[in-house]
Design an enzyme around this catalytic site. Structure first.
Site, PDB file in Angstrom:
ATOM      1  N   GLU A  80      -1.471   2.807   0.303  1.00 33.12           N
ATOM      2  CA  GLU A  80      -0.934   3.389  -1.213  1.00 33.12           C
ATOM      3  C   GLU A  80       0.274   2.732  -0.876  1.00 33.12           C
ATOM      4  O   GLU A  80       1.465   3.122  -0.498  1.00 33.12           O
ATOM      5  CB  GLU A  80      -1.075   4.517  -1.628  1.00 33.12           C
ATOM      6  CG  GLU A  80      -2.679   4.578  -2.296  1.00 33.12           C
ATOM      7  CD  GLU A  80      -3.303   3.422  -3.587  1.00 33.12           C
ATOM      8  OE1 GLU A  80      -2.529   3.005  -4.112  1.00 33.12           O
ATOM      9  OE2 GLU A  80      -4.780   3.661  -3.425  1.00 33.12           O
ATOM     10  N   CYS A 142      -5.167  12.133  -5.781  1.00 35.03           N
ATOM     11  CA  CYS A 142      -4.927  11.733  -4.167  1.00 35.03           C
ATOM     12  C   CYS A 142      -3.559  11.126  -4.515  1.00 35.03           C
ATOM     13  O   CYS A 142      -2.766  11.218  -4.074  1.00 35.03           O
ATOM     14  CB  CYS A 142      -5.911  10.507  -4.321  1.00 35.03           C
ATOM     15  SG  CYS A 142      -7.328  10.529  -3.608  1.00 35.03           S
ATOM     16  N   HIS A 166      -6.746   4.900   1.086  1.00 30.04           N
ATOM     17  CA  HIS A 166      -7.543   5.695   0.010  1.00 30.04           C
ATOM     18  C   HIS A 166      -8.611   4.543   0.585  1.00 30.04           C
ATOM     19  O   HIS A 166      -8.566   3.567   1.674  1.00 30.04           O
ATOM     20  CB  HIS A 166      -7.725   4.516  -1.034  1.00 30.04           C
ATOM     21  CG  HIS A 166      -7.428   5.647  -2.831  1.00 30.04           C
ATOM     22  ND1 HIS A 166      -6.253   5.631  -3.793  1.00 30.04           N
ATOM     23  CD2 HIS A 166      -8.210   6.588  -2.786  1.00 30.04           C
ATOM     24  CE1 HIS A 166      -6.402   6.377  -3.799  1.00 30.04           C
ATOM     25  NE2 HIS A 166      -7.898   7.065  -3.904  1.00 30.04           N
TER      26      HIS A 166
HETATM   27  N1  PCA Z   1     -10.553  10.175  -4.656  1.00 29.40           N
HETATM   28  C1  PCA Z   1      -9.732  11.296  -5.698  1.00 29.40           C
HETATM   29  C2  PCA Z   1      -9.339  12.533  -5.971  1.00 29.40           C
HETATM   30  C3  PCA Z   1     -10.252  12.786  -4.448  1.00 29.40           C
HETATM   31  C4  PCA Z   1     -10.353  11.649  -3.676  1.00 29.40           C
HETATM   32  O1  PCA Z   1     -11.293  11.891  -2.406  1.00 29.40           O
HETATM   33  C5  PCA Z   1      -8.440  10.241  -6.067  1.00 29.40           C
HETATM   34  O2  PCA Z   1      -8.481   9.320  -5.981  1.00 29.40           O
HETATM   35  O3  PCA Z   1      -7.767  10.574  -6.560  1.00 29.40           O
END
Ligand code: PCA
Length: 202
Positions: A80, A142, A166
């Site tokens: 990100e 996240c 991610h």
């Molecule tokens: N993904 C979520 C919260 C926990 C996770 O593994 C997110 O993308 O916010």
């Protein structure tokens, strides 16, 4: 040796498995790219996940923090670029549903990742793993955890690097969920190892 705090999350919403959990559990205690890895799993809870992260940072005093999260539906590994000062989203595991809230009233509108995200993406692709920089971590947990780590570094004048990656669903999750693309656990874990290796070289 330098220390890396590597966080993952528990399952949430319709995702009965969170592949980040197994990755951080398996990488906990390993040495990768000159870093000793401290793997920790966070809850999906707007009220306490940030505090948990802070506690781990205070205890471990890491040189870098990489937080991992599941992005169910994404096809690639996506470091990100930015975390924004917003809490908003579907009910977390405790039933909290913040709407348009700030994470920190006095915080910056956003913080850029201080991880070498471009080099991570380039190296992943070089080694055969689909990857791209993502320009939004959303406004759910996240984003929340990414913002907390960068806010901590900024407000404590800390040169600790921090950021968020991610990852797609694992096959295990995709079989249960039924409607999302997936990667093997081995490929997901190897991709995270590659990213840590890149961090070690920067
Ligand atoms: N993904 C979520 C919260 C926990 C996770 O593994 C997110 O993308 O916010």
């Amino acid at each position: 040796m330098k220390k890396l705090l590597l966080t993952g999350f528990e399952p949430f919403l319709t995702f009965t498995v969170n592949p980040t959990m197994r990755i951080v559990e398996e990488l906990n205690g390993q040495e990768i790219g000159g870093y000793q890895v401290f793997g920790r799993v966070l809850t999906v809870d707007f009220a306490s996940s940030g505090a948990q992260l802070l506690k781990h940072m205070e205890e471990i005093r890491p040189d870098a923090v990489i937080s991992l999260g599941l992005a169910g539906g994404r096809y690639k590994i996506t470091p990100e670029r930015i975390a924004i000062n917003v809490k908003d989203g579907a009910a977390d595991n405790q039933g909290n549903t913040p709407i348009d809230e700030f994470i920190h009233l006095e915080g910056e509108p956003g913080y850029f990742s201080t991880l070498p995200i471009r080099q991570m993406v380039d190296q992943l692709i070089k080694e055969g793993y689909p990857a791209a920089i993502s320009n939004t971590a959303g406004t759910y947990l996240c984003n929340n955890v990414m913002y907390e780590a960068l806010h901590y570094a900024k407000t404590n004048n800390h040169d600790m690097k921090a950021g968020f990656i991610h990852i797609p669903a694992s096959h295990e999750l995709a079989i249960q969920h039924g409607k999302i693309p997936s990667w093997s656990h081995m490929d997901l874990k190897k991709s995270v190892e590659i990213c840590i290796g890149v961090l070690g070289k920067n």
